[in-house]
Design a protein around this motif. Structure first.
Motif: not given
Ligand code: GLN
Length: 591
Positions: A389-392, A417-423, A441-443, A497-502
């Protein structure tokens, strides 16, 4: 009319020599909208939001227009800065408002999209007051809690009434009667009921009946004292809903009735329920819908034919809750694994999907901080699918990547989902595209292969700069992909949506060449929103939060697909239909 003229019009009743101050928005029709005020006594966590949304649903079923609003006591302007570990998930509305998870309950039960008009915090109320004060809008008056702050609350409620044209506005006051931070909201509702006149409003007090195991009987004293406190504030409740672990005895309800001037039939028992979706029936069995209509004198506005249809549809859904022939387990990797509220929408979306497919979906929480490629198998041994799932932040990120790798290599259904997509993007870049140092770059801010990055240039098009991308956005789907099929072969869906990174677009080509399909994109810019691996049984991830728009009667296709894929894997001998077919059968909606 300019904004400030508009404002002045709003505060037209203000005068230096009058104590009356009750701004009324333009277009407000007094008497059109009635108000139900819901407050809690004894303790918080009684389920005021659930109660309020279920009662609102019963009136909505009767063809009435309803609009809920939650009034929060805290001074944050929105819920975006709140830690989900303390306060439950941050729910995001289509207009980008970050709000309390209760708004999710309202959207699900009412199957209605809400906006920032449906959510207020003390932070918003005071910001607005201070802005007006600096603007000179109070014409020399000293600005006071009463009438100005309460006036601002009433303005917000009436604005919602005017904009929504609702028959009934349901106002839920957060916290408990007696909290200092909510006191001015309660005072505002008292003033409001007085100003709007007889039958304009209905006050409901939710309370809790204690049942200490050592006594073995229900005790109503705490409830009585809580209601007394409300009456001391000048509010006479007309309905008292007694929450308890067991059905509330007649004796306890009689005591409360005698003590509070509320007729016995309006002191109702609301014991714990296995599913919140059974609560509308509980309220209906108590006749609460008609009590409210009578108290508000709007019986003549209802449409019983509309109700028969809506109720039959709802009962079709609730009948399926306990009729499940299958059982699967979905693992959810999560940072806040000890608090279910942090993932409320995901749990709900899985429940909706499970009910639609006749499958009991068990959830296994997976703490990823100690998971590596070497031990992923033993950690994911007994799950039929996983959600990342999502996360920060950074905690547990490597473990999540290891879980995704395991799912990818073992044909285990996966939803990111969101962070999970990025991972999932990082996993693919590292293990398929051989970009061993790929990261976000968040990590790792200085990482040499920033496949996930902050790209303010891209967001400039949406006027966001480096800020969070928030709220509903359209997603263009690529034809003949899994996403396109799951969503009913439609070319565009809307998600929140709720994200900063992409995904950094420089890496798209090499990942696509290596077999990753970006099946969902933003319409006018290279923001990747859905990915999938076609050769896998079910491997899909999205930058969005589809869980936020799953509704009991309209389950979200991605979640239905995941559960169907997990069922197919768990019951190979049953020859279940494939995830796409199963999803198309139960989801008759786009998005
Ligand atoms: N931390 C990630 C971002 O800011 C994902 C955010 C989230 O999972 N809601 O893009």
């Amino acid at each position: 009319m300019t904004d400030s003229e508009d404002l002045l019009q709003k505060v037209s009743d203000i005068s230096t020599d009058s104590e009356f101050f009750s701004p009324v928005p333009k277009g407000y029709k007094k008497g059109k909208t009635r108000y139900v005020f819901v407050m809690g006594t004894v303790m918080s966590g009684l389920g005021k939001g659930i109660f309020s949304s279920c009662l609102a649903k019963l009136l909505q079923d009767k063809g009435l227009k309803v609009a809920p609003i939650k009034l929060e006591g805290y001074l944050n302007v929105d819920s975006g800065t709140l830690n989900p570990f303390r306060h439950g998930e941050v729910f995001v509305l289509d207009d980008g408002m970050e709000c309390d998870m209760d708004l999710g309950t309202y959207e699900r039960i009412l199957d209605q999209d809400l906006s920032r008009a449906n959510f207020a915090t003390s932070g918003q109320i005071f910001s607005s007051i201070l802005h007006k004060e600096r603007h000179g809008d109070y014409l020399g008056r000293d600005v006071q809690m009463i009438p100005h702050v309460t006036g601002e609350v009433k303005l917000k409620l009436r604005q919602l009434a005017a904009d929504s044209d609702a028959d009934v506005v349901f106002v839920e006051i957060g916290g408990t009667v007696g909290d200092l931070e909510n006191a001015y909201y309660i005072e505002a509702t008292r003033e409001m009921a007085y100003e709007e006149g007889p039958n304009s409003s209905c006050f409901v007090a939710l309370t809790y009946i204690l049942e200490p195991p050592t006594l073995g009987e229900q005790k109503s004293k705490a409830a009585q004292l809580g209601i007394k406190q409300l009456m001391q504030l000048g509010i006479q409740p007309q309905i008292i809903a007694c929450r308890a672990s067991n059905p509330v005895s007649e004796k306890a309800r009689q005591k409360i009735s005698v003590y509070s001037n509320v007729p016995f039939e309006r002191v109702i028992s609301l014991p714990d329920s296995a599913s919140i979706y059974m609560i509308p029936a509980m309220l209906r069995d108590n006749g609460l819908d008609f009590e409210v209509l009578r108290l508000l004198k709007i019986e003549d506005r209802i449409n019983l034919r509309h109700e028969r249809k809506a109720w039959a549809q709802w009962c079709d859904f609730t009948d399926k809750i306990d009729a499940k022939d299958y059982q699967i387990t979905i693992g959810i990797t999560g940072k806040y694994t000890s608090v279910r509220d942090s993932y409320a929408s995901i749990i709900n979306a899985l429940e909706h999907a499970g009910i639609a497919l006749g499958c009991d979906v068990k959830i296994e929480w997976i703490e990823t901080t100690t998971i590596t490629d070497d031990n992923a198998a033993e950690n994911l041994n007994d799950v039929d699918g996983i959600i990342v799932p999502g996360g920060f932040g950074t905690r547990g990120a490597e473990g999540k990547i290891a879980c995704i790798k395991y799912a990818k290599e073992n044909n285990l259904p996966f939803l990111g989902l969101c962070f999970g997509f990025q991972m999932a993007v990082i996993e693919f870049a590292r293990n398929v595209c051989s970009l061993k140092k790929a990261n976000s770059t968040e990590i790792k801010p200085e990482c040499p292969e920033p496949v996930i990055d902050i790209l303010p240039e891209q967001k400039k098009i949406e006027g966001l700069g480096g800020n969070m991308r928030l709220g509903g956005r359209d997603i263009e789907l690529k034809r003949r992909t899994l996403a396109w099929k799951l969503f009913g072969k439609t070319d565009s869906v809307r998600m929140r949506f709720r994200h900063r990174y992409e995904v950094d677009p420089r890496y798209i080509e090499c990942m696509e060449k290596a077999g990753l399909v970006f099946s969902g994109k933003a319409p006018n810019q290279p923001i990747m929103q859905i990915l999938e691996i076609p050769s896998h049984r079910f491997f899909i991830a999205t930058q969005a939060h589809p869980c936020l728009t799953s509704r009991p009667l309209r389950p979200q296709p991605i979640f239905v697909g995941l559960v169907a894929a997990a069922m197919q894997r768990h019951y190979p001998q049953d020859k279940l239909s494939d995830p796409v077919k199963a999803t198309q059968k139960v989801c008759n909606r786009p998005g």
